[in-house]
Design an enzyme around this catalytic site. Structure first.
Site, PDB file in Angstrom:
ATOM      1  N   ASP A  67       0.814  -1.214   0.000  1.00 54.04           N
ATOM      2  CA  ASP A  67       0.000   0.000   0.000  1.00 54.04           C
ATOM      3  C   ASP A  67       0.851   1.269   0.000  1.00 54.04           C
ATOM      4  OD1 ASP A  67       0.969  -0.416   2.562  1.00 54.04           O
ATOM      5  OD2 ASP A  67      -0.980  -0.612   3.514  1.00 54.04           O
ATOM      6  N   ASN A 136      -7.582  -2.563  14.230  1.00 59.96           N
ATOM      7  CA  ASN A 136      -8.982  -2.906  13.929  1.00 59.96           C
ATOM      8  C   ASN A 136      -9.072  -4.125  13.005  1.00 59.96           C
ATOM      9  OD1 ASN A 136      -8.093  -1.857  11.530  1.00 59.96           O
ATOM     10  ND2 ASN A 136      -9.512  -0.132  11.454  1.00 59.96           N
ATOM     11  N   HIS A 138      -7.219  -4.534  10.247  1.00 60.28           N
ATOM     12  CA  HIS A 138      -6.939  -4.302   8.828  1.00 60.28           C
ATOM     13  C   HIS A 138      -5.643  -4.953   8.389  1.00 60.28           C
ATOM     14  CE1 HIS A 138      -4.907  -0.138   9.670  1.00 60.28           C
ATOM     15  NE2 HIS A 138      -3.955  -0.973   9.320  1.00 60.28           N
ATOM     16  N   GLU A 143      -9.760  -1.751   5.355  1.00 61.01           N
ATOM     17  CA  GLU A 143     -10.424  -1.431   6.606  1.00 61.01           C
ATOM     18  C   GLU A 143     -11.644  -2.332   6.812  1.00 61.01           C
ATOM     19  OE1 GLU A 143      -8.836   0.343   8.565  1.00 61.01           O
ATOM     20  OE2 GLU A 143      -8.353   2.356   7.864  1.00 61.01           O
TER      21      GLU A 143
HETATM   22  C1  GLP Z   1      -0.601   0.467   8.730  1.00 62.39           C
HETATM   23  C2  GLP Z   1      -0.250  -0.306   7.452  1.00 62.39           C
HETATM   24  C3  GLP Z   1      -0.408  -1.785   7.629  1.00 62.39           C
HETATM   25  C4  GLP Z   1       0.213  -2.196   8.952  1.00 62.39           C
HETATM   26  C5  GLP Z   1      -0.597  -1.623  10.073  1.00 62.39           C
HETATM   27  C6  GLP Z   1      -0.021  -1.934  11.461  1.00 62.39           C
HETATM   28  O1  GLP Z   1      -1.751   1.238   8.645  1.00 62.39           O
HETATM   29  N1  GLP Z   1      -0.953   0.110   6.271  1.00 62.39           N
HETATM   30  O2  GLP Z   1       0.193  -2.468   6.530  1.00 62.39           O
HETATM   31  O3  GLP Z   1       0.222  -3.581   9.070  1.00 62.39           O
HETATM   32  O4  GLP Z   1      -0.778  -0.246   9.922  1.00 62.39           O
HETATM   33  O5  GLP Z   1       1.008  -1.063  11.777  1.00 62.39           O
HETATM   34  P1  GLP Z   1       2.032  -1.316  12.946  1.00 62.39           P
HETATM   35  O6  GLP Z   1       2.902  -2.415  12.479  1.00 62.39           O
HETATM   36  O7  GLP Z   1       2.794  -0.026  13.060  1.00 62.39           O
HETATM   37  O8  GLP Z   1       1.242  -1.648  14.140  1.00 62.39           O
END
Ligand code: GLP
Length: 243
Positions: A67, A136, A138, A143
Site C-alpha cells: 500500500d 482494527n 486491517h 479497513e
Molecule cells: C498500517 C499499514 C499496515 C500495517 C498496520 C499496522 O496502517 N498500512 O500495513 O500492518 O498499519 O502497523 P504497525 O505495524 O505499526 O502496528
C-alpha cells in the site's frame, strides 16, 4: 494456518526474516510482497544483517508493496516508498527497478490501481506476502467491511487508523485521508502469507481475527480461508488465543 510463538519482538523478527530468507534462497528470483508499519522494521533489519554477512542475495528478487498513502511524494519521509528505501531497498543489493510501491502521486486512482494489479499479475503473482495487522484487524489498508473480493483500490482511512498512524506525523491533521492498497482479493492470491504481530495491544484483535468468525468486519479473518498462512507473534500478542 500455522502459528509460531516468539518470546519477544526480536525473536519474532528473526523468525520472520528466516522464513523470508528461505524463500529468497529457494527461489532467488522470487516475488516478495512487502509491508510497512512499525512491526516489520526488525525483520528488515535482520535481513540487512544477513545480507551484509553474505548470507543473502537480493540481486534477482522482485518486490511489490501492499500500500501507499495517496498524495504523498516519494521524498516525503512518511511515504511508504521512502520507508521501504530507508529500511530495506537502499541497504541491500536489490535492483531499484525490481521494487514496486503504488504511486501515491498518481491522481487518477482507477488508472493507478489497474496498473498495479496488472503489474502483480505480470510478475507471476506474489510468492510470499508479508503482513502486519492493524488494531482494527486491517491488513494492508483494507479497513473493516472491505469486500473480500476487492483488488487494488483507493480507500478512505478510518478514524482509528488515522489515530493509530498519527504517531509518525506531526499531527493527526497531517495523516493522509486516503491510500492505495492491494485488496483482500489481491492478498489472498499470494501463494504464501506471513503475518507478523507483536505487543499486548494487538492480543484482542489476534484472537478475534484468527479464532473468531470470518467476516469483512475483521479483514484479517479472511486469512483463515487461505491454505498457506504462517503467523509469527510474540507472547504478548498471542496471549489471548485459545490454548
Ligand atoms: C498500517 C499499514 C499496515 C500495517 C498496520 C499496522 O496502517 N498500512 O500495513 O500492518 O498499519 O502497523 P504497525 O505495524 O505499526 O502496528
Amino acid at each position: 494456518m500455522k502459528i509460531y510463538e516468539a518470546k519477544d519482538y526480536q525473536e519474532m523478527s528473526r523468525k520472520a526474516a528466516n522464513i523470508l530468507s528461505a524463500q529468497v534462497i529457494l527461489k532467488p528470483d522470487c516475488v516478495l510482497g512487502l509491508a510497512t508499519g512499525s512491526t516489520p522494521i526488525g525483520t528488515y533489519d535482520q535481513l540487512v544483517e544477513w545480507y551484509k554477512k553474505g548470507d543473502l542475495d537480493f540481486s534477482e528478487v522482485k518486490t511489490v508493496n501492499l500500500d501507499e498513502y495517496r498524495g504523498l511524494t516519494r521524498d516525503n519521509d512518511q511515504s511508504y516508498y521512502y520507508f521501504m528505501h530507508d529500511h530495506l531497498f537502499d541497504r541491500v543489493n536489490i535492483k531499484p527497478e525490481n521494487t514496486n510501491v503504488p504511486d501515491g502521486t498518481e491522481e487518477d486512482s482507477d488508472k493507478e490501481c489497474a496498473r498495479y494489479e496488472k503489474l502483480i499479475e505480470s510478475m507471476g503473482g506474489v510468492d510470499i506476502q508479508l503482513l502486519g495487522l492493524g488494531h482494527n484487524g486491517h491488513i494492508g489498508f483494507n479497513e473493516p467491511a472491505a469486500s473480500f473480493a476487492q483488488t487494488t483500490h483507493c480507500v478512505d482511512l478510518t478514524e482509528s487508523t488515522i489515530e493509530a498512524n498519527k504517531r509518525f506525523f506531526a499531527s493527526a491533521d497531517d495523516v493522509p485521508r486516503q491510500a492505495y492498497t492491494m485488496g483482500i482479493g489481491t492478498i489472498m492470491k499470494a501463494k504464501k502469507i506471513l503475518l507478523i504481530v507483536n505487543g499486548e495491544a494487538k492480543a484482542d484483535i489476534v484472537a478475534k481475527a484468527f479464532f473468531g468468525p470470518v467476516t469483512p468486519e475483521v479483514p484479517a479473518s479472511v486469512l483463515q480461508l487461505h491454505n498457506d498462512v504462517v503467523i509469527v507473534g510474540d507472547s504478548a500478542a498471542l496471549s489471548k488465543i485459545p490454548r
